[in-house]
Design a protein around this motif. Sequence first.
Motif, mmCIF file in Angstrom:
data_model
loop_
_atom_site.group_PDB
_atom_site.id
_atom_site.type_symbol
_atom_site.label_atom_id
_atom_site.label_comp_id
_atom_site.label_asym_id
_atom_site.label_seq_id
_atom_site.Cartn_x
_atom_site.Cartn_y
_atom_site.Cartn_z
ATOM 1 N N ALA A 33 0.828 -1.203 0.000
ATOM 2 C CA ALA A 33 0.000 0.000 0.000
ATOM 3 C C ALA A 33 0.866 1.257 0.000
ATOM 4 O O ALA A 33 0.571 2.233 -0.708
ATOM 5 N N TRP A 36 2.227 1.815 -3.531
ATOM 6 C CA TRP A 36 1.213 2.378 -4.434
ATOM 7 C C TRP A 36 1.049 3.875 -4.160
ATOM 8 O O TRP A 36 0.971 4.687 -5.088
ATOM 9 N N ALA A 68 -0.054 -7.055 -6.174
ATOM 10 C CA ALA A 68 -0.222 -6.248 -4.962
ATOM 11 C C ALA A 68 -0.034 -7.124 -3.733
ATOM 12 O O ALA A 68 -0.485 -8.268 -3.698
ATOM 13 N N ILE A 70 -1.393 -7.921 -0.697
ATOM 14 C CA ILE A 70 -2.669 -7.742 -0.012
ATOM 15 C C ILE A 70 -2.471 -7.626 1.494
ATOM 16 O O ILE A 70 -3.202 -6.904 2.184
ATOM 17 N N LEU A 73 -2.354 -4.103 3.284
ATOM 18 C CA LEU A 73 -3.491 -3.187 3.307
ATOM 19 C C LEU A 73 -4.162 -3.189 4.675
ATOM 20 O O LEU A 73 -4.238 -4.217 5.339
ATOM 21 N N GLU A 77 -8.769 0.608 3.596
ATOM 22 C CA GLU A 77 -8.170 1.032 2.347
ATOM 23 C C GLU A 77 -8.796 0.302 1.166
ATOM 24 O O GLU A 77 -9.131 -0.879 1.252
ATOM 25 N N PRO A 79 -7.838 -1.145 -2.166
ATOM 26 C CA PRO A 79 -6.625 -1.470 -2.919
ATOM 27 C C PRO A 79 -6.720 -1.071 -4.383
ATOM 28 O O PRO A 79 -5.720 -0.678 -4.993
#
Length: 252
Positions: A33, A36, A68, A70, A73, A77, A79
């Motif tokens: 996260a 990103w 990603a 996961i 996160l 949030e 994603p």
Amino acid sequence: MDAARDAALRYTIADGVATVVISHPAKRNAMTADMWRALPELLAGPAADPAVRVLVLTGAGSTFCAGADISSLTGDEDPQALAVAAEEALAAFPKPTLAAIRGFCVGGGSQLAGACDLRFAEEGASFGVTPAKLGIVYPASSTRRLARLVGPAAAKYLLFSAELIDADRALRTGFLDELLPAGQLDKRVAEFTRILVSRSQLTQAAAKEFADGRTGRDAHWAAQAAGSGDTAEGVAAFLERRAPVFRWPTAD
């Protein structure tokens, strides 16, 4: 040890080329996260830097990006929103962008690679768009970008099945622009980015907008061309058999 602590986007500039490296070795360079969120702000620097002419996005080691992470996160949030914001920032980067791909380019990795202008890969790379494995509706903007890139049929194959395809098939579909033998990717990327750096930024900037479907800018680019002197310089250099010295966007 918290693997996310080793996750980062690394950024260097050399000879007009900005290189962004996705680094998260514990998770095959999966984007956390924080990664990103960091990408749009990171891209703002080279976008505004006149010394940067080209941007290369790649992965650390033998993998581009496996999607990603996961696990990074938090519960509140979204994603997809994080990934789309990063993808759109990359797509909007005003200078040529090139994804240099080894190994896995899957999920969010394919999103990022697809947002680049060009994609070069090494033999042995694998590609996939995997939301169907998780019951996720792939973002509309990302779906449209993928369909424009590989065509509706190939986009449906990737999205419906979530299967990985090899680099040869990715080249045939148009996802890849060049496929290099093992060990040759870095050399070819360095060679090609030198070519891009030597070319007219005016031509590149206008072509990128036109090819990406941006409208209403014809008059802007006509005025830029008329005032830049780049065309006269290009013709003169050709006739004099020398390398051109393009001035846009620094022309007075």
